[in-house]
Scaffold this motif. Structure first.
Motif, PDB file in Angstrom:
ATOM      1  N   ARG A 179       0.859  -1.174   0.000  1.00 14.55           N
ATOM      2  CA  ARG A 179       0.000   0.000   0.000  1.00 14.55           C
ATOM      3  C   ARG A 179       0.901   1.231   0.000  1.00 14.55           C
ATOM      4  O   ARG A 179       2.025   1.203   0.504  1.00 14.55           O
ATOM      5  CB  ARG A 179      -0.965   0.015   1.175  1.00 14.55           C
ATOM      6  CG  ARG A 179      -0.327   0.278   2.516  1.00 14.55           C
ATOM      7  CD  ARG A 179      -1.397   0.467   3.597  1.00 14.55           C
ATOM      8  NE  ARG A 179      -0.819   0.611   4.908  1.00 14.55           N
ATOM      9  CZ  ARG A 179      -0.322   1.740   5.409  1.00 14.55           C
ATOM     10  NH1 ARG A 179      -0.321   2.848   4.692  1.00 14.55           N
ATOM     11  NH2 ARG A 179       0.187   1.780   6.625  1.00 14.55           N
ATOM     12  N   GLN A 180       0.355   2.301  -0.555  1.00 18.00           N
ATOM     13  CA  GLN A 180       1.104   3.546  -0.585  1.00 18.00           C
ATOM     14  C   GLN A 180       1.111   4.148   0.820  1.00 18.00           C
ATOM     15  O   GLN A 180       0.090   4.179   1.500  1.00 18.00           O
ATOM     16  CB  GLN A 180       0.487   4.513  -1.597  1.00 18.00           C
ATOM     17  CG  GLN A 180       1.480   5.510  -2.113  1.00 18.00           C
ATOM     18  CD  GLN A 180       1.043   6.146  -3.435  1.00 18.00           C
ATOM     19  OE1 GLN A 180      -0.007   5.833  -3.979  1.00 18.00           O
ATOM     20  NE2 GLN A 180       1.862   7.041  -3.938  1.00 18.00           N
ATOM     21  N   ALA A 181       2.281   4.591   1.257  1.00 21.49           N
ATOM     22  CA  ALA A 181       2.413   5.186   2.592  1.00 21.49           C
ATOM     23  C   ALA A 181       1.809   6.583   2.592  1.00 21.49           C
ATOM     24  O   ALA A 181       1.740   7.257   1.567  1.00 21.49           O
ATOM     25  CB  ALA A 181       3.886   5.254   2.982  1.00 21.49           C
ATOM     26  N   ASP A 182       1.389   7.008   3.768  1.00 21.68           N
ATOM     27  CA  ASP A 182       0.907   8.377   3.941  1.00 21.68           C
ATOM     28  C   ASP A 182       1.495   8.930   5.236  1.00 21.68           C
ATOM     29  O   ASP A 182       2.294   8.269   5.896  1.00 21.68           O
ATOM     30  CB  ASP A 182      -0.617   8.451   3.887  1.00 21.68           C
ATOM     31  CG  ASP A 182      -1.298   7.654   4.982  1.00 21.68           C
ATOM     32  OD1 ASP A 182      -0.791   7.602   6.123  1.00 21.68           O
ATOM     33  OD2 ASP A 182      -2.366   7.072   4.712  1.00 21.68           O
ATOM     34  N   LEU A 232       8.063   4.384   9.005  1.00 18.51           N
ATOM     35  CA  LEU A 232       9.130   4.462   8.006  1.00 18.51           C
ATOM     36  C   LEU A 232      10.482   4.766   8.650  1.00 18.51           C
ATOM     37  O   LEU A 232      11.491   4.155   8.301  1.00 18.51           O
ATOM     38  CB  LEU A 232       8.780   5.510   6.940  1.00 18.51           C
ATOM     39  CG  LEU A 232       7.628   5.119   6.025  1.00 18.51           C
ATOM     40  CD1 LEU A 232       7.067   6.341   5.309  1.00 18.51           C
ATOM     41  CD2 LEU A 232       8.065   4.050   5.027  1.00 18.51           C
ATOM     42  N   VAL A 233      10.494   5.691   9.592  1.00 19.53           N
ATOM     43  CA  VAL A 233      11.743   5.996  10.309  1.00 19.53           C
ATOM     44  C   VAL A 233      12.230   4.738  11.030  1.00 19.53           C
ATOM     45  O   VAL A 233      13.426   4.419  11.011  1.00 19.53           O
ATOM     46  CB  VAL A 233      11.551   7.180  11.288  1.00 19.53           C
ATOM     47  CG1 VAL A 233      12.755   7.331  12.214  1.00 19.53           C
ATOM     48  CG2 VAL A 233      11.305   8.474  10.511  1.00 19.53           C
ATOM     49  N   GLU A 254       6.402   8.662  -4.545  1.00 18.99           N
ATOM     50  CA  GLU A 254       5.716   7.483  -4.065  1.00 18.99           C
ATOM     51  C   GLU A 254       6.573   6.802  -3.010  1.00 18.99           C
ATOM     52  O   GLU A 254       7.765   6.599  -3.217  1.00 18.99           O
ATOM     53  CB  GLU A 254       5.456   6.500  -5.208  1.00 18.99           C
ATOM     54  CG  GLU A 254       4.535   7.043  -6.278  1.00 18.99           C
ATOM     55  CD  GLU A 254       4.209   6.011  -7.349  1.00 18.99           C
ATOM     56  OE1 GLU A 254       4.387   4.804  -7.126  1.00 18.99           O
ATOM     57  OE2 GLU A 254       3.764   6.442  -8.427  1.00 18.99           O
ATOM     58  N   VAL A 255       5.959   6.463  -1.899  1.00 17.61           N
ATOM     59  CA  VAL A 255       6.589   5.640  -0.883  1.00 17.61           C
ATOM     60  C   VAL A 255       5.633   4.478  -0.640  1.00 17.61           C
ATOM     61  O   VAL A 255       4.434   4.690  -0.430  1.00 17.61           O
ATOM     62  CB  VAL A 255       6.839   6.424   0.425  1.00 17.61           C
ATOM     63  CG1 VAL A 255       7.473   5.518   1.483  1.00 17.61           C
ATOM     64  CG2 VAL A 255       7.713   7.646   0.174  1.00 17.61           C
TER      65      VAL A 255
END
Length: 172
Positions: free
Chosen positions: A8-11, A18-19, A55-56
């Motif tokens: 899924r795309q991160a938000d 993520l960190v 995109e992430v």
């Protein structure tokens, strides 16, 4: 056998996650004698900017985030000005304790699918020149060395060398 991960795309709700993935990968590198990423090297602000400008993507397995990558549509710092024929994979990272075997390849495959879906024919990445294990990993995944950039600039202003690699993508 295909590794079963979902994407899924991160938000912005995923910034701490993520960190944490980045820091976990950086710690693993340090423990294994790989001089590349450092814990604390990418902040929530870095990932906020990447989410806003590109995109992430997050990979999950059994309800837990196990990896992520950034997909850029240009990378002049490493590759110079280029025609819009490629996508650039950055910060490919897997949770070495929770990710099933093959997660790194699944992340790469997902990135390549995204690049092809955008109508671009080449997946590109760079890896630190002083990391032969990573270069070997990408070569085994079908990437070939196409150049070197000896003076890529880090966020802190220091310079380091990277090996430029790419893989042509076949269109479905």
């Amino acid at each position: 056998m295909t590794t079963q991960v979902t994407f899924r795309q991160a938000d912005e709700r995923d910034l701490d996650l993520l960190v944490g993935l980045f820091d976990g990968a950086a710690l693993w590198m340090l423990r294994n004698g790989i001089d590349q990423w450092k814990p604390g090297g990418k902040s929530a602000e870095h990932f906020r900017e990447r989410i806003a400008s590109g995109e992430v993507w997050l990979a999950s397995h059994a309800g837990r985030a196990v990896g992520a990558y950034e997909l850029w549509w240009e990378d002049e710092q490493a590759w110079g000005p280029q025609p819009p024929v490629a996508g650039y994979v950055h910060r490919l990272m897997a949770d070495r304790e929770a990710a099933p075997a093959g997660t790194g390849r699944a992340l790469l495959a997902h990135a390549e699918e995204r690049i092809a879906a955008r109508g671009r024919a080449v997946a590109r990445l760079d890896c630190v020149s002083s990391n032969p294990r990573l270069r070997t990993y990408y070569e085994a995944a079908g990437y070939r060395v196409v150049g070197e950039e000896p003076g890529k600039v880090a966020a802190d202003g220091t310079r380091y060398g990277v090996t430029l690699m790419e893989r042509p993508l076949t269109r479905p």
